[in-house]
Write a protein that holds these residues in place. Structure first.
Motif, short mmCIF file in Angstrom:
data_model
loop_
_atom_site.label_atom_id
_atom_site.label_comp_id
_atom_site.label_asym_id
_atom_site.label_seq_id
_atom_site.Cartn_x
_atom_site.Cartn_y
_atom_site.Cartn_z
N ALA A 18 0.80 -1.22 0.00
CA ALA A 18 0.00 0.00 0.00
C ALA A 18 0.84 1.27 0.00
CB ALA A 18 -0.91 0.00 1.22
N LEU A 19 2.16 1.11 0.05
CA LEU A 19 2.99 2.30 0.19
C LEU A 19 2.90 3.23 -1.00
CD1 LEU A 19 6.08 0.67 1.86
CD2 LEU A 19 4.49 2.26 2.89
N ALA A 35 10.73 12.94 1.23
CA ALA A 35 11.98 12.22 0.89
C ALA A 35 13.09 12.61 1.86
CB ALA A 35 12.39 12.54 -0.54
N ARG A 36 13.17 13.90 2.17
CA ARG A 36 14.22 14.35 3.10
C ARG A 36 13.99 13.73 4.48
NH1 ARG A 36 17.14 18.57 0.77
NH2 ARG A 36 16.04 19.75 -0.83
N HIS A 294 11.06 3.41 1.14
CA HIS A 294 11.23 4.87 1.13
C HIS A 294 10.76 5.40 -0.23
CE1 HIS A 294 14.50 3.09 3.66
NE2 HIS A 294 13.93 3.89 4.55
N PRO A 295 9.46 5.38 -0.46
CA PRO A 295 8.96 5.69 -1.81
C PRO A 295 9.24 7.12 -2.26
CG PRO A 295 7.14 5.48 -0.25
CD PRO A 295 8.36 5.03 0.46
N ALA A 296 9.14 8.07 -1.34
CA ALA A 296 9.37 9.47 -1.74
C ALA A 296 10.84 9.69 -2.09
CB ALA A 296 8.95 10.39 -0.59
N ALA A 297 11.73 9.16 -1.26
CA ALA A 297 13.16 9.29 -1.57
C ALA A 297 13.47 8.59 -2.89
CB ALA A 297 13.98 8.69 -0.43
#
Lengths: 366, 288
Positions: A18-19, A35-36, A294-297
């Protein structure tokens, strides 16, 4: 592969990983901020890991996100992504794969959609006719061709088609090498020679015994000329023996040769060309697994990888073909005229059958 | 009232004592062997649904590449085992009793154990390369007019040399203990009865070290049969070893790779059994 597609799609529909939804509806600034906070990204890439660890340092400095590059092979990494599918959160943030592997796969069942990235019309979501389906984007362009020793072969005498290669082999026995395993440069060479000899529609991937039998004259061509060329152990072995002076012409990848030259591991005077009969060009792509931790990163990293600036840097550092239309390609080994000889790899699964047939009827006959 | 333990307890105690060793074999190795076997028949499919089938075996048995790999690996396994043992025996006999410098000789002979096979293969290829030491020496001596292509020779002499270089120390280690255990009085008695050097070896040393010989042959055979690192670097390009074919097949099909893996396991077992049967037959028939 169809089963993989079905399974992966089913998993995606069930919503186990679900990420991916975490990023849906967020602005790019929000994704960068997340991400940060995530602070790290793990990239599963199988080639030049040490050099890439150096290459990603500007990204780490710019975003404050640590990039971990995993060791392993292309097959091992893919197995890892497949094995992780049932886990809610996997270990892989960014997964690299040869772009031709995407052919026939349902990438929506494996990777998150990349429409979350900021607009960039220069990115390559399709490479030599294979689509990343909006879930994978190219970060590494490569071109197979022929590396040669200009001290021993004049530029005007470079063979351009099957008949001219046979003439070269006869005039220079034991001086031309290509591999059939441990790298795709050799298979690119011999499959394109077979296409050039006629009887193979490269766009048709249909398996058919009669089509295979029709290629027997091409197999005879290689058997008859067998004593005059050398089968090497791998892509790397070909270039090493060229640099050593044993061979004067070998099949190779442009980025492989350029990288070795820039690191001083082979002679810098070796040259590279793409014959007029055509040799396979392609690239590698990256996707973000549905259950990336870490999907955003990962998204920020993929955006950086596919950017014009990074692609220019890769071209200058590794000799790759830039996979962003706005990037600078001036450091490539191949001239734009030669680049026009690039062709897509013949369609699968028939190509796999031809390669197996070649091994049985040419390699084992040596 | 009887104080004797129930007859089942000794058996349970024996099983408990064996559990640590058997557990590793049955649980870890057994599980891997089972998965490979199941995958060769279409089960445990990592890419989709399971389907029990003989298709993968039929496909591989129909491929010359597979059949050649079987023949090539068997040849390499037996040749490496026989040559390694044949070279190790005289060395073991020579080093049977300590002499000045024997420790140094033993250390030098066992040095290959410290060098990884992959490193050895690359070093070997460098030595026999087109502009390597061998070619330079032969050209300098005037034996050859120009360098020759020695790398990846089609007869696999390069791989065989590497296998013997790597496995001779194993064979020597196994044989040395057995040969050293033979008492001087036995050999002296044989000598007094008129036995020459070869007769003493055949009639005394060989029979008394037959178990060690069997162990050395088996260890070297299985190691050489499953060779990957020597083969991919220095092996012939017109044949693949089974381990090489397994990795090669793996890129396209787990199931076909599993067929090769199971073949490798079965051939290892059969080869070891054959060596054991031959050893026993030689002993029983008094050939030695």
């Amino acid at each position: 592969m169809k089963k993989l597609m079905i399974s992966a799609t089913a998993l995606a529909l069930l919503g186990l990983p679900a990420l991916a939804n975490d990023l849906a509806g967020k602005s790019w600034d929000e994704i960068v901020a997340q991400a940060r906070t995530e602070g790290e990204v793990t990239w599963y890439v199988w080639h030049l890991q040490d050099a890439l660890r150096e290459a990603v340092k500007p990204f780490e400095a710019e975003y404050g996100i640590k990039v971990t590059i995993a060791e392993g092979t292309i097959g091992g990494h893919f197995d890892k992504v497949l094995a992780d599918r049932m886990r809610k959160t996997g270990d892989v943030d960014v997964h690299a794969l040869g772009f031709d592997r995407y052919e026939g796969m349902d990438l929506a069942g494996l990777y998150i959609p990349l429409h979350i990235l900021p607009p960039d019309s220069g990115r390559a979501y399709e490479v030599t006719g294979v689509s990343g389906q909006g879930h994978a984007v190219a970060y590494w362009g490569n071109q197979s061709g022929i590396a040669y020793d200009p001290a021993k072969v004049d530029e005007t005498d470079l063979p351009q088609n099957a008949a001219e290669f046979a003439e070269f082999w006869a005039a220079n026995p034991g001086k031309f090498g290509f591999n059939y395993e441990n790298g795709g440069a050799g298979p690119s060479f011999y499959t394109n020679v077979i296409v050039n000899l006629g009887g193979w529609d490269r766009a048709d991937g249909t398996e058919d015994v009669n089509r295979l039998m029709a290629l027997e004259p091409a197999m005879a061509f290689f058997r008859d000329n067998g004593p005059n060329y050398v089968i090497t152990a791998s892509n790397a072995d070909s270039i090493t023996r060229l640099s050593d002076g044993e061979l004067v012409m070998v099949s190779a990848w442009e980025d492989h040769l350029a990288g070795l030259q820039q690191r001083g591991e082979v002679r810098k005077d070796l040259k590279f060309y793409v014959p007029e009969m055509g040799m396979n060009g392609g690239g590698n792509g990256v996707g973000i697994p549905l259950n990336a931790p870490h999907p955003a990163a990962a998204a920020v990293f993929v955006n950086w990888l596919a950017s014009a600036e990074t692609q220019s840097m890769f071209n200058a550092t590794f000799g790759t073909v830039p996979m962003n239309a706005a990037a600078d390609s001036s450091k490539a080994l191949v001239s734009p005229e030669d680049r026009a000889n690039q062709v897509a790899a013949p369609a699968r699964p028939f190509r796999d059958s031809v390669e197996a047939y070649f091994i049985e009827n040419v390699i084992l006959e040596r | 009232m009887s104080t004797r333990a129930h007859p089942v307890w000794p058996k349970l105690r024996l099983l408990a004592l064996l559990a640590s060793g058997l557990g590793v074999i049955l649980v870890l190795i057994g599980a891997v062997a089972w998965i490979a076997l199941a995958q060769s028949f279409g089960l445990h499919n990592p890419m989709g649904e399971d389907r029990l089938t003989l298709d993968h075996w039929e496909k591989m048995l129909d491929r010359r590449l597979y059949l050649r790999a079987v023949g090539y690996s068997l040849w390499l396994g037996f040749a490496a085992a026989l040559i390694s043992v044949a070279l190790a025996y005289p060395l073991a006999i020579w080093l049977r009793r300590p002499f000045r410098g024997s420790a140094l000789v033993s250390a030098v002979l066992q040095a290959p154990l410290l060098v990884h096979g992959l490193v050895a293969a690359f070093l070997f290829v460098n030595i026999i390369a087109y502009h390597g030491l061998v070619n330079q020496l032969m050209v300098a001596l005037g034996v050859w007019a120009e360098p020759r292509q020695l790398q990846n020779d089609r007869n696999a002499w390069g791989v065989l040399i590497l296998q013997v270089w790597k496995n001779l120390p194993f064979a020597l280690l196994v044989l040395s203990g057995s040969v050293r255990a033979i008492g001087d009085d036995i050999l002296d008695a044989a000598r007094d009865l008129g036995a020459g050097a070869f007769a003493r070896f055949r009639r005394v040393i060989l029979p008394l070290s037959l178990s060690a010989l069997q162990a050395a042959l088996t260890i070297v055979f299985i190691g050489a049969l499953a060779d990957y690192s020597f083969q991919v670097i220095a092996g012939p390009t017109n044949a693949q070893s089974l381990a090489q074919l397994m990795v090669f097949s793996r890129a396209r099909s787990w199931h076909e790779a599993a067929v090769v893996g199971v073949t490798l396991m079965v051939l290892s077992l059969l080869g070891a059994a054959l060596i054991a049967v031959l050893s026993r037959a030689l002993r029983l028939r008094g050939v030695l």
